[in-house]
Design a protein around this motif. Structure first.
Motif, PDB file in Angstrom:
ATOM      1  N   PHE A  62     -52.674  49.184  55.732  1.00 36.40           N
ATOM      2  CA  PHE A  62     -51.321  48.729  55.388  1.00 36.40           C
ATOM      3  C   PHE A  62     -50.338  49.874  55.115  1.00 36.40           C
ATOM      4  CE2 PHE A  62     -47.957  47.128  52.682  1.00 36.40           C
ATOM      5  CZ  PHE A  62     -47.719  45.844  53.116  1.00 36.40           C
ATOM      6  N   ASN A  63     -50.661  50.746  54.148  1.00 39.47           N
ATOM      7  CA  ASN A  63     -49.669  51.733  53.697  1.00 39.47           C
ATOM      8  C   ASN A  63     -49.381  52.817  54.723  1.00 39.47           C
ATOM      9  OD1 ASN A  63     -48.663  50.974  51.035  1.00 39.47           O
ATOM     10  ND2 ASN A  63     -50.844  50.993  50.505  1.00 39.47           N
ATOM     11  N   VAL A  64     -50.387  53.199  55.487  1.00 39.28           N
ATOM     12  CA  VAL A  64     -50.153  54.209  56.526  1.00 39.28           C
ATOM     13  C   VAL A  64     -49.407  53.559  57.693  1.00 39.28           C
ATOM     14  CG1 VAL A  64     -51.279  55.747  58.187  1.00 39.28           C
ATOM     15  CG2 VAL A  64     -52.106  55.636  55.822  1.00 39.28           C
ATOM     16  N   HIS A  65     -49.865  52.388  58.096  1.00 37.64           N
ATOM     17  CA  HIS A  65     -49.226  51.708  59.235  1.00 37.64           C
ATOM     18  C   HIS A  65     -47.754  51.383  58.961  1.00 37.64           C
ATOM     19  CE1 HIS A  65     -48.791  49.351  62.813  1.00 37.64           C
ATOM     20  NE2 HIS A  65     -48.463  48.270  62.114  1.00 37.64           N
ATOM     21  N   PHE A  66     -47.460  50.956  57.727  1.00 40.15           N
ATOM     22  CA  PHE A  66     -46.073  50.613  57.401  1.00 40.15           C
ATOM     23  C   PHE A  66     -45.321  51.768  56.720  1.00 40.15           C
ATOM     24  CE2 PHE A  66     -47.946  46.240  57.641  1.00 40.15           C
ATOM     25  CZ  PHE A  66     -47.203  45.810  58.743  1.00 40.15           C
ATOM     26  N   ASN A  67     -45.852  52.988  56.904  1.00 36.68           N
ATOM     27  CA  ASN A  67     -45.165  54.219  56.463  1.00 36.68           C
ATOM     28  C   ASN A  67     -44.874  54.299  54.969  1.00 36.68           C
ATOM     29  OD1 ASN A  67     -44.936  55.237  59.141  1.00 36.68           O
ATOM     30  ND2 ASN A  67     -43.327  53.711  59.463  1.00 36.68           N
ATOM     31  N   GLN A  68     -45.704  53.651  54.148  1.00 34.13           N
ATOM     32  CA  GLN A  68     -45.525  53.763  52.688  1.00 34.13           C
ATOM     33  C   GLN A  68     -46.262  54.989  52.161  1.00 34.13           C
ATOM     34  OE1 GLN A  68     -43.345  51.412  51.123  1.00 34.13           O
ATOM     35  NE2 GLN A  68     -43.097  51.261  53.340  1.00 34.13           N
ATOM     36  N   VAL A  69     -47.274  55.424  52.915  1.00 36.43           N
ATOM     37  CA  VAL A  69     -47.972  56.687  52.637  1.00 36.43           C
ATOM     38  C   VAL A  69     -47.889  57.503  53.921  1.00 36.43           C
ATOM     39  CG1 VAL A  69     -50.238  57.752  52.257  1.00 36.43           C
ATOM     40  CG2 VAL A  69     -49.578  55.758  50.896  1.00 36.43           C
ATOM     41  N   VAL A  70     -47.315  58.693  53.803  1.00 39.23           N
ATOM     42  CA  VAL A  70     -47.196  59.554  54.994  1.00 39.23           C
ATOM     43  C   VAL A  70     -48.044  60.812  54.743  1.00 39.23           C
ATOM     44  CG1 VAL A  70     -45.605  60.798  56.520  1.00 39.23           C
ATOM     45  CG2 VAL A  70     -44.864  58.679  55.388  1.00 39.23           C
ATOM     46  N   PRO A  71     -49.249  60.851  55.297  1.00 42.88           N
ATOM     47  CA  PRO A  71     -50.144  61.979  54.999  1.00 42.88           C
ATOM     48  C   PRO A  71     -49.662  63.265  55.663  1.00 42.88           C
ATOM     49  CG  PRO A  71     -51.333  60.134  56.028  1.00 42.88           C
ATOM     50  CD  PRO A  71     -49.875  59.863  56.191  1.00 42.88           C
ATOM     51  N   PRO A  72     -49.999  64.420  55.066  1.00 37.47           N
ATOM     52  CA  PRO A  72     -49.643  65.681  55.711  1.00 37.47           C
ATOM     53  C   PRO A  72     -50.447  65.856  57.004  1.00 37.47           C
ATOM     54  CG  PRO A  72     -51.092  66.072  53.833  1.00 37.47           C
ATOM     55  CD  PRO A  72     -50.758  64.613  53.818  1.00 37.47           C
ATOM     56  N   ALA A  73     -49.956  66.773  57.867  1.00 39.81           N
ATOM     57  CA  ALA A  73     -50.568  66.899  59.202  1.00 39.81           C
ATOM     58  C   ALA A  73     -51.895  67.653  59.177  1.00 39.81           C
ATOM     59  CB  ALA A  73     -49.585  67.616  60.132  1.00 39.81           C
ATOM     60  N   ASN A  74     -52.258  68.270  58.026  1.00 41.04           N
ATOM     61  CA  ASN A  74     -53.445  69.136  58.024  1.00 41.04           C
ATOM     62  C   ASN A  74     -54.696  68.482  57.436  1.00 41.04           C
ATOM     63  OD1 ASN A  74     -52.622  69.053  55.408  1.00 41.04           O
ATOM     64  ND2 ASN A  74     -52.651  71.267  55.046  1.00 41.04           N
ATOM     65  N   VAL A  75     -54.698  67.151  57.290  1.00 43.49           N
ATOM     66  CA  VAL A  75     -55.909  66.486  56.785  1.00 43.49           C
ATOM     67  C   VAL A  75     -56.361  65.411  57.781  1.00 43.49           C
ATOM     68  CG1 VAL A  75     -55.297  66.863  54.354  1.00 43.49           C
ATOM     69  CG2 VAL A  75     -54.631  64.716  55.458  1.00 43.49           C
ATOM     70  N   ASP A  76     -57.664  65.138  57.773  1.00 45.36           N
ATOM     71  CA  ASP A  76     -58.161  63.987  58.538  1.00 45.36           C
ATOM     72  C   ASP A  76     -57.695  62.720  57.843  1.00 45.36           C
ATOM     73  OD1 ASP A  76     -59.571  65.669  60.212  1.00 45.36           O
ATOM     74  OD2 ASP A  76     -61.540  65.250  59.326  1.00 45.36           O
ATOM     75  N   VAL A  77     -57.347  61.729  58.615  1.00 48.32           N
ATOM     76  CA  VAL A  77     -57.003  60.422  58.033  1.00 48.32           C
ATOM     77  C   VAL A  77     -57.749  59.357  58.826  1.00 48.32           C
ATOM     78  CG1 VAL A  77     -55.155  58.805  57.433  1.00 48.32           C
ATOM     79  CG2 VAL A  77     -54.682  61.265  57.433  1.00 48.32           C
ATOM     80  N   PHE A  78     -58.545  58.572  58.121  1.00 48.33           N
ATOM     81  CA  PHE A  78     -59.229  57.467  58.803  1.00 48.33           C
ATOM     82  C   PHE A  78     -59.412  56.291  57.854  1.00 48.33           C
ATOM     83  CE2 PHE A  78     -62.604  60.501  57.524  1.00 48.33           C
ATOM     84  CZ  PHE A  78     -63.490  59.692  56.827  1.00 48.33           C
ATOM     85  N   LEU A  79     -59.788  55.169  58.415  1.00 49.57           N
ATOM     86  CA  LEU A  79     -60.082  54.007  57.567  1.00 49.57           C
ATOM     87  C   LEU A  79     -61.504  53.538  57.819  1.00 49.57           C
ATOM     88  CD1 LEU A  79     -60.061  51.140  59.362  1.00 49.57           C
ATOM     89  CD2 LEU A  79     -57.619  51.437  59.233  1.00 49.57           C
ATOM     90  N   VAL A  80     -62.090  52.997  56.762  1.00 48.79           N
ATOM     91  CA  VAL A  80     -63.367  52.282  56.869  1.00 48.79           C
ATOM     92  C   VAL A  80     -63.135  50.972  56.122  1.00 48.79           C
ATOM     93  CG1 VAL A  80     -65.828  52.243  56.342  1.00 48.79           C
ATOM     94  CG2 VAL A  80     -64.710  54.418  56.909  1.00 48.79           C
ATOM     95  N   ALA A  81     -63.043  49.898  56.865  1.00 44.88           N
ATOM     96  CA  ALA A  81     -62.642  48.609  56.283  1.00 44.88           C
ATOM     97  C   ALA A  81     -63.774  47.596  56.408  1.00 44.88           C
ATOM     98  CB  ALA A  81     -61.391  48.092  56.993  1.00 44.88           C
ATOM     99  N   PRO A  82     -64.468  47.322  55.292  1.00 44.29           N
ATOM    100  CA  PRO A  82     -65.490  46.275  55.342  1.00 44.29           C
ATOM    101  C   PRO A  82     -64.823  44.931  55.654  1.00 44.29           C
ATOM    102  CG  PRO A  82     -65.688  47.573  53.331  1.00 44.29           C
ATOM    103  CD  PRO A  82     -64.367  47.930  53.955  1.00 44.29           C
ATOM    104  N   LYS A  83     -65.462  44.139  56.465  1.00 46.06           N
ATOM    105  CA  LYS A  83     -64.906  42.827  56.783  1.00 46.06           C
ATOM    106  C   LYS A  83     -65.488  41.788  55.828  1.00 46.06           C
ATOM    107  CE  LYS A  83     -61.983  43.634  58.400  1.00 46.06           C
ATOM    108  NZ  LYS A  83     -60.647  43.101  58.223  1.00 46.06           N
ATOM    109  N   GLY A  84     -65.237  41.988  54.549  1.00 49.03           N
ATOM    110  CA  GLY A  84     -65.691  41.040  53.538  1.00 49.03           C
ATOM    111  C   GLY A  84     -65.300  41.527  52.158  1.00 49.03           C
ATOM    112  N   PRO A  85     -65.323  40.608  51.166  1.00 45.33           N
ATOM    113  CA  PRO A  85     -64.950  40.985  49.806  1.00 45.33           C
ATOM    114  C   PRO A  85     -65.887  42.052  49.241  1.00 45.33           C
ATOM    115  CG  PRO A  85     -65.110  38.596  50.056  1.00 45.33           C
ATOM    116  CD  PRO A  85     -65.674  39.187  51.301  1.00 45.33           C
ATOM    117  N   GLY A  86     -65.331  42.929  48.408  1.00 47.14           N
ATOM    118  CA  GLY A  86     -66.105  44.030  47.846  1.00 47.14           C
ATOM    119  C   GLY A  86     -67.364  43.572  47.111  1.00 47.14           C
TER     120      GLY A  86
END
Ligand code: NDP
Ligand SMILES: CC[C@](O)(C(C)=O)C(=O)O
Length: 341
Positions: free
Chosen positions: A109-133
């Motif tokens: 959500f936050n990266v896609h909708f530009n609410q968090v804009v990470p710097p260019a020098n870090v890896d950015v990825f998601l790991v999204a479980p498809k179920g409640p924590g």
């Protein structure tokens, strides 16, 4: 068919030995921290002082402030509520990011909708479980797992994909299957699923069924068993063996009713409205509304939440569940430290 990764396909070597900061210890946070730790990874939990902090310490973690934990970590998994992430990221995570760190999310959500804009020098990825924590944790303890998606937004180290897969394996996702996605696809499909089908669609369907029966004079207890309690039993059959498998277990009378009446409930108009919901997600209209609602301290969210809690199905359900000791809200018992409580 898309490539599905299982335990045997994944080498955790790239992630082993790295310092992982799990930021947040709510529904997803406690599950990731405990599962990763039991999978042999080096985990620190980052939090503010409060109930989650106490719980994480009770569970044996080294707990630090968000700033301390993320400053010291190589891999920072942000498991705060989506609506608080931008503020906490800006104040406590971003200033300490070092080149080559990995910034990770469980929802795009936050990266896609530009609410968090990470710097260019870090890896950015998601790991999204498809179920409640809580199920990510419970299934892991049972030797199983919840499927997960991973997606790489920025690959500076050249290892982002391997790190994401190793993380997904560490939380138990690769016992069930891990699929590659993008931040856009994960964000849009997740929002659609929870709004139109899993949470919004389903709770509206259950309430409408309950109201139809009780308004026609049937007992609320009968309506509850029919429209809510039995839903789990039917969904369990679908989960285990698909819709066809569920139809194998129900009576032919029920199956005929399914064929002729199901499409009268969910028809072309319903599908058209689902498409409208998807369009609002894709255009950012939903995100804009939710961001604004939070800026205003959630007046509508709180009003609707209070009204929903008063629905008669909640009262009758509470009384009936109290008589079934095997039906327990395990999620509330296991982890109480959540902003949602
Ligand atoms: N819930 C789920 O099953 C799923 C969630 N996700 C994603 O996972 C992420 C986390 O969601 P979820 O697990 O539901 O979150 P929860 O609301 O369950 O947990 C939030 C945690 O963050 C802590 N927290 C809140 N505000 C702050 C702050 N300002 N500083 C430090 N800690 C804070 C809370 O601690 P405290 O006790 O102090 O309030 C709590 O430990 C989100 O991105 C969500 O979209 C993805 C898939 C499914
Ligand atoms: C269905 C709700 C969910 O998307 C989830 C548990 O996967 C969420 O964000 O909580």
């Amino acid at each position: 068919m898309a490539k599905v990764y299982y335990n045997g396909d994944i080498n955790e070597g790239t992630l082993k030995g790295k310092k992982i900061a799990v930021i947040g210890y709510g529904s997803q946070g406690h599950a990731h921290a405990l599962n990763l730790s039991e999978s042999g990874f080096d985990v620190t939990v980052g939090l503010r002082k409060g109930r989650s902090w106490d719980q994480a310490e009770k569970d044996g973690f080294d707990v630090k402030t968000v700033k301390e934990a993320s400053d010291e970590a190589d891999v920072i998994m942000v498991l705060l509520p989506d609506e608080y992430q931008p503020e906490v990221y800006k104040a406590e995570i971003e200033p300490g990011l070092r080149a080559g760190n990995a910034l990770v999310f469980a929802h795009g959500f936050n990266v896609h909708f530009n609410q968090v804009v990470p710097p260019a020098n870090v890896d950015v990825f998601l790991v999204a479980p498809k179920g409640p924590g809580h199920l990510v944790r419970r299934t892991f303890e049972d030797g199983a797992g919840v499927p997960a998606l991973f997606g790489v937004y920025q690959d500076v180290s050249g290892n982002a994909k391997e790190l994401a897969l190793a993380y997904a394996k560490g939380i138990g996702g690769a016992r069930a299957g891990v699929l590659e996605t993008s931040f856009k696809e994960e964000t849009e499909t997740d929002l659609f699923g929870e709004q139109a089908v899993l949470c919004g669609g389903l709770s509206s369907l259950v309430k409408a069924g309950f109201e139809t029966l009780t308004e026609a004079g049937y007992q609320p207890e009968v309506a509850y068993f029919e429209c809510l309690h039995e839903l789990k039993l039917i969904v369990d059959l679908m989960y285990e063996d698909g819709i066809a498998g569920m139809r194998y277990s129900i009576s032919d009378t029920a199956q005929w009713g399914d064929f002729v009446s199901g499409p009268r409930v969910v028809d072309a108009d319903t599908k058209a409205r689902m498409k409208d919901i998807l369009e609002d997600i894709q255009t950012g209209k939903f995100a804009k509304g939710w961001i604004l609602e939070n800026k205003l301290n959630r007046p509508e969210f709180h009003a609707i939440n209070e009204k929903e809690k008063q629905h008669p199905i909640e009262q009758v359900g509470k009384e009936l569940r109290a008589m079934m000791p095997f039906v327990k809200p395990k999620s509330k018992k296991e982890v109480v430290a959540s902003a949602k409580d």
